[in-house]
Design an enzyme around this catalytic site. Structure first.
Site, PDB file in Angstrom:
ATOM      1  N   ASP A  56       0.684 -15.508   0.248  1.00 27.46           N
ATOM      2  CA  ASP A  56       1.580 -16.442  -0.451  1.00 27.46           C
ATOM      3  C   ASP A  56       2.448 -15.751  -1.494  1.00 27.46           C
ATOM      4  O   ASP A  56       2.838 -16.360  -2.491  1.00 27.46           O
ATOM      5  CB  ASP A  56       0.777 -17.578  -1.117  1.00 27.46           C
ATOM      6  CG  ASP A  56      -0.163 -18.259  -0.147  1.00 27.46           C
ATOM      7  OD1 ASP A  56       0.298 -18.547   0.969  1.00 27.46           O
ATOM      8  OD2 ASP A  56      -1.335 -18.477  -0.487  1.00 27.46           O
TER       9      ASP A  56
ATOM     10  N   LYS B 266       6.657 -13.486   1.210  1.00 28.80           N
ATOM     11  CA  LYS B 266       7.118 -12.511   2.211  1.00 28.80           C
ATOM     12  C   LYS B 266       8.248 -13.082   3.085  1.00 28.80           C
ATOM     13  O   LYS B 266       9.210 -12.391   3.387  1.00 28.80           O
ATOM     14  CB  LYS B 266       5.948 -12.100   3.118  1.00 28.80           C
ATOM     15  CG  LYS B 266       4.854 -11.364   2.368  1.00 28.80           C
ATOM     16  CD  LYS B 266       3.667 -11.054   3.258  1.00 28.80           C
ATOM     17  CE  LYS B 266       2.848 -12.273   3.635  1.00 28.80           C
ATOM     18  NZ  LYS B 266       2.138 -12.926   2.527  1.00 28.80           N
TER      19      LYS B 266
ATOM     20  N   GLY C   5       2.032 -19.271   6.383  1.00 27.42           N
ATOM     21  CA  GLY C   5       3.103 -20.245   6.174  1.00 27.42           C
ATOM     22  C   GLY C   5       4.207 -19.529   5.415  1.00 27.42           C
ATOM     23  O   GLY C   5       4.149 -19.411   4.199  1.00 27.42           O
ATOM     24  N   HIS C   6       5.168 -18.995   6.138  1.00 29.55           N
ATOM     25  CA  HIS C   6       6.245 -18.235   5.496  1.00 29.55           C
ATOM     26  C   HIS C   6       7.412 -19.174   5.202  1.00 29.55           C
ATOM     27  O   HIS C   6       8.002 -19.745   6.124  1.00 29.55           O
ATOM     28  CB  HIS C   6       6.663 -17.055   6.384  1.00 29.55           C
ATOM     29  CG  HIS C   6       5.596 -15.989   6.464  1.00 29.55           C
ATOM     30  ND1 HIS C   6       5.733 -14.837   7.169  1.00 29.55           N
ATOM     31  CD2 HIS C   6       4.376 -15.918   5.886  1.00 29.55           C
ATOM     32  CE1 HIS C   6       4.642 -14.098   7.028  1.00 29.55           C
ATOM     33  NE2 HIS C   6       3.799 -14.748   6.263  1.00 29.55           N
TER      34      HIS C   6
ATOM     35  N   ARG D 248     -14.027  -8.390  23.460  1.00 25.10           N
ATOM     36  CA  ARG D 248     -13.451  -8.131  24.796  1.00 25.10           C
ATOM     37  C   ARG D 248     -13.601  -9.305  25.758  1.00 25.10           C
ATOM     38  O   ARG D 248     -13.747  -9.119  26.960  1.00 25.10           O
ATOM     39  CB  ARG D 248     -14.047  -6.833  25.386  1.00 25.10           C
ATOM     40  CG  ARG D 248     -13.710  -5.636  24.513  1.00 25.10           C
ATOM     41  CD  ARG D 248     -14.503  -4.425  24.877  1.00 25.10           C
ATOM     42  NE  ARG D 248     -15.918  -4.632  24.610  1.00 25.10           N
ATOM     43  CZ  ARG D 248     -16.835  -3.673  24.707  1.00 25.10           C
ATOM     44  NH1 ARG D 248     -16.480  -2.475  25.060  1.00 25.10           N
ATOM     45  NH2 ARG D 248     -18.093  -3.923  24.438  1.00 25.10           N
TER      46      ARG D 248
ATOM     47  N   GLN E 260      -0.389 -12.899   5.423  1.00 25.79           N
ATOM     48  CA  GLN E 260      -1.490 -12.871   4.441  1.00 25.79           C
ATOM     49  C   GLN E 260      -1.235 -11.741   3.435  1.00 25.79           C
ATOM     50  O   GLN E 260      -0.084 -11.400   3.207  1.00 25.79           O
ATOM     51  CB  GLN E 260      -2.852 -12.719   5.130  1.00 25.79           C
ATOM     52  CG  GLN E 260      -3.312 -13.958   5.891  1.00 25.79           C
ATOM     53  CD  GLN E 260      -2.712 -14.081   7.272  1.00 25.79           C
ATOM     54  OE1 GLN E 260      -2.744 -13.149   8.048  1.00 25.79           O
ATOM     55  NE2 GLN E 260      -2.164 -15.236   7.583  1.00 25.79           N
TER      56      GLN E 260
ATOM     57  N   THR F 142      -9.339 -12.487   5.722  1.00 22.31           N
ATOM     58  CA  THR F 142      -8.971 -12.974   7.049  1.00 22.31           C
ATOM     59  C   THR F 142      -9.443 -11.935   8.066  1.00 22.31           C
ATOM     60  O   THR F 142     -10.057 -10.926   7.689  1.00 22.31           O
ATOM     61  CB  THR F 142      -7.463 -13.284   7.137  1.00 22.31           C
ATOM     62  OG1 THR F 142      -7.222 -13.973   8.374  1.00 22.31           O
ATOM     63  CG2 THR F 142      -6.595 -12.032   7.049  1.00 22.31           C
TER      64      THR F 142
ATOM     65  N   ALA G 287       1.143 -23.768   1.725  1.00 22.43           N
ATOM     66  CA  ALA G 287       2.180 -24.183   2.676  1.00 22.43           C
ATOM     67  C   ALA G 287       1.552 -24.676   3.983  1.00 22.43           C
ATOM     68  O   ALA G 287       2.150 -25.456   4.709  1.00 22.43           O
ATOM     69  CB  ALA G 287       3.125 -23.013   2.967  1.00 22.43           C
TER      70      ALA G 287
ATOM     71  N   THR H 212      -2.118 -25.666   4.284  1.00 21.74           N
ATOM     72  CA  THR H 212      -3.199 -26.644   4.103  1.00 21.74           C
ATOM     73  C   THR H 212      -2.922 -27.624   2.962  1.00 21.74           C
ATOM     74  O   THR H 212      -3.634 -28.616   2.828  1.00 21.74           O
ATOM     75  CB  THR H 212      -4.515 -25.913   3.777  1.00 21.74           C
ATOM     76  OG1 THR H 212      -4.295 -25.120   2.599  1.00 21.74           O
ATOM     77  CG2 THR H 212      -4.942 -25.006   4.912  1.00 21.74           C
TER      78      THR H 212
ATOM     79  N   SER I 210      12.800 -11.778  -7.640  1.00 25.56           N
ATOM     80  CA  SER I 210      13.161 -13.093  -7.136  1.00 25.56           C
ATOM     81  C   SER I 210      13.052 -14.110  -8.272  1.00 25.56           C
ATOM     82  O   SER I 210      12.051 -14.143  -8.992  1.00 25.56           O
ATOM     83  CB  SER I 210      12.232 -13.469  -5.979  1.00 25.56           C
ATOM     84  OG  SER I 210      12.500 -14.785  -5.577  1.00 25.56           O
TER      85      SER I 210
HETATM   86  P1  IMP Z   1      -8.485 -17.675   7.841  1.00 24.74           P
HETATM   87  O1  IMP Z   1      -7.594 -16.513   8.056  1.00 24.74           O
HETATM   88  O2  IMP Z   1      -7.842 -18.993   8.126  1.00 24.74           O
HETATM   89  O3  IMP Z   1      -9.815 -17.533   8.517  1.00 24.74           O
HETATM   90  O4  IMP Z   1      -8.835 -17.733   6.260  1.00 24.74           O
HETATM   91  C1  IMP Z   1      -9.547 -16.686   5.625  1.00 24.74           C
HETATM   92  C2  IMP Z   1      -9.143 -16.602   4.164  1.00 24.74           C
HETATM   93  O5  IMP Z   1      -7.796 -16.145   4.083  1.00 24.74           O
HETATM   94  C3  IMP Z   1      -9.160 -17.925   3.416  1.00 24.74           C
HETATM   95  O6  IMP Z   1      -9.479 -17.672   2.063  1.00 24.74           O
HETATM   96  C4  IMP Z   1      -7.730 -18.410   3.511  1.00 24.74           C
HETATM   97  O7  IMP Z   1      -7.393 -19.287   2.457  1.00 24.74           O
HETATM   98  C5  IMP Z   1      -6.997 -17.106   3.401  1.00 24.74           C
HETATM   99  N1  IMP Z   1      -5.686 -17.116   4.081  1.00 24.74           N
HETATM  100  C6  IMP Z   1      -5.460 -17.060   5.405  1.00 24.74           C
HETATM  101  N2  IMP Z   1      -4.152 -17.070   5.648  1.00 24.74           N
HETATM  102  C7  IMP Z   1      -3.534 -17.115   4.466  1.00 24.74           C
HETATM  103  C8  IMP Z   1      -2.161 -17.123   4.084  1.00 24.74           C
HETATM  104  O8  IMP Z   1      -1.242 -17.043   4.894  1.00 24.74           O
HETATM  105  N3  IMP Z   1      -1.917 -17.186   2.743  1.00 24.74           N
HETATM  106  C9  IMP Z   1      -2.921 -17.202   1.828  1.00 24.74           C
HETATM  107  N4  IMP Z   1      -4.203 -17.192   2.149  1.00 24.74           N
HETATM  108  C10 IMP Z   1      -4.515 -17.146   3.456  1.00 24.74           C
END
Ligand code: IMP
Length: 422
Positions: free
Chosen positions: A13, A16, A40-41, A143, A222, A237, A297, A299, A411
């Protein structure tokens, strides 16, 4: 060297999408190399806000090729929705969007497993976005995953059934049914749609571009502190979010990589669980959340907010080999009389360190701050670096000295135009 990589240096977040959109016109292709619809870009221009999940952020520029790389996990249902939204807004993506046949498919059963896994963790929940990311990458490494290219094979249905049968058996010990039937119809209709797109061996496409002297921007998702190896494990992640992931996630050799753009907010946020040393669980944190509109963005969850963390940034800069920094959301700090920057940590045993300890220990450190005078200026009105208030220039110089990397972009608002080059 014609490939530059753009990565987030915090917990995602960072902004990017906005920077990819700003830089895109100087490239021939933008390629996403990892992650999936957990991203969520957000891009804002011409009074419109667009949120991209899996589609690369160069899609609004018709002359730029947009590539979903092999390192991505793709949810066909979300992808179709994203593309439909773009169509509704008059964006023609039909000629400049390519998808790797080696990208992994997120199935409805992956999403169901994500939820089951998360529930089973009790009070050590990751805080996953529940988009099926972890289970899909698990199948890839195990795999047994289905790849985008598999949808072109006559036995795709059987392969799908086998994958689901395996997921059912994974869920059984939890006494959980997968309950995916209601999602299968839309899944298969999205697969039909996916078949009509430009599915190809994007590693060849990208390397052919390189042999023609074209320039590629690799778009990360991420952030570095969510990286599967170097992030705050297990609160991460499931992909390689650092610059090295661009090579495996696109099929590009490291020898082609030149610049690494590191994106960071002027403060810090995190969604989901896990250590966050500079988190502010008080009214200052609330003020940051409000001023920065810090809600997910994807959830909609409120983001945890805190001050900028220099030991964590130094670590991310080292891992990525960052050549220039882009400081986002500087305007969010406009109203603060004083801001803080964490320069080092005090460990539980009383030692001072500028290094990032193991995630378990990171939970226990106390951040030590340097106070920075605020600038009391509406930065959203600034159009060039020469108009920066002295306090902001001092803050930027301080960060550059601490981090040993130049800050090239600041920015000062969500819009494309609110981007100040230094
Ligand atoms: P997952 O990738 O959905 O399994 O989430 C794993 C962790 O990464 C959680 O804490 C999410 O909130 C965080 N996360 C995953 N994608 C994003 C992102 O695009 N922005 C911020 N946090 C993320």
């Amino acid at each position: 060297m014609p490939v530059d990589v753009l990565v987030g240096l915090q917990w995602g977040d960072e902004g990017k999408g906005k920077i990819v959109d700003v830089l895109a016109p100087t490239y021939d292709a933008v390629a996403r190399f990892q992650g999936g619809p957990n991203a969520g870009h957000t891009l804002t221009f011409d009074g419109m806000k667009h949120v991209l999940r899996q589609v690369p952020s160069g899609i609004f520029h018709p002359h730029i090729l947009n590539v979903v790389g092999n390192g991505v996990v793709l949810d066909p249902v979300v992808f179709r929705e994203e593309l439909q939204k773009l169509t509704d807004r008059g964006v023609d993506w039909s000629k400049n969007l390519y998808i790797s046949k080696k990208a992994q498919l997120i199935l409805p059963s992956h999403r169901a497993l994500d939820r089951i896994n998360e529930e089973a963790r009790g009070n050590t929940k990751i805080g996953s976005t529940l988009k099926g990311i972890g289970p899909t990458y698990s199948d890839k490494i195990g795999r047994v995953g289905l790849r985008v290219g598999n949808i072109l094979l006559p036995d795709f249905q059987e392969r799908y059934k086998e994958a689901v049968a395996q997921h059912v058996s994974i869920a059984a010990p939890y006494n959980k049914k997968l309950e995916i039937e209601e999602f299968e119809e839309e899944f298969f209709s999205a697969i039909e749609f996916l078949r009509t797109l430009q599915l190809t061996d994007t590693e060849y496409l990208l390397n052919d571009l390189l042999s023609q002297g074209k320039r590629i921007l690799a778009e990360g998702a991420q952030g570095s502190l969510l990286d599967i190896d170097f992030g705050t494990y297990p609160y991460v992640t499931s992909s390689s979010t650092i610059s090295a992931g661009a090579c495996t996630g696109l099929g590009i050799s490291p020898r082609h990589i030149d610049k690494v753009y590191g994106i960071t907010k002027a403060y810090c946020t995190r969604v989901g669980s896990g250590p966050f040393p500079t988190e502010l669980e008080d009214e200052v944190g609330e003020e940051l959340r409000k001023a920065g509109r810090e809600f997910g963005a994807v959830t909609g969850r409120p983001r945890r907010c805190g001050w900028i963390d220099l030991p964590a940034l130094r670590y991310a800069i080292m891992l990525n080999g960052v050549t220039e920094l882009h400081l986002m959301k500087a305007d969010v700090l406009d109203g603060f009389a004083e801001i803080q920057a964490c320069t080092h940590y005090r460990t539980a045993t009383g030692e001072s360190t500028t290094r990032l300890p193991d995630p378990g220990e990171l939970q226990t450190v106390t951040p030590e701050y340097q106070a920075i005078p605020g600038w009391h200026t509406d930065l959203t009105q600034v159009t060039e670096a020469a108009q920066f208030p002295q306090e902001l220039s001092d803050y930027l110089n301080f960060l550059e000295k601490e981090l040993q990397v130049p800050i090239r972009i600041v920015s000062v608002g969500p819009d494309r135009v609110s981007t100040i080059l230094r």
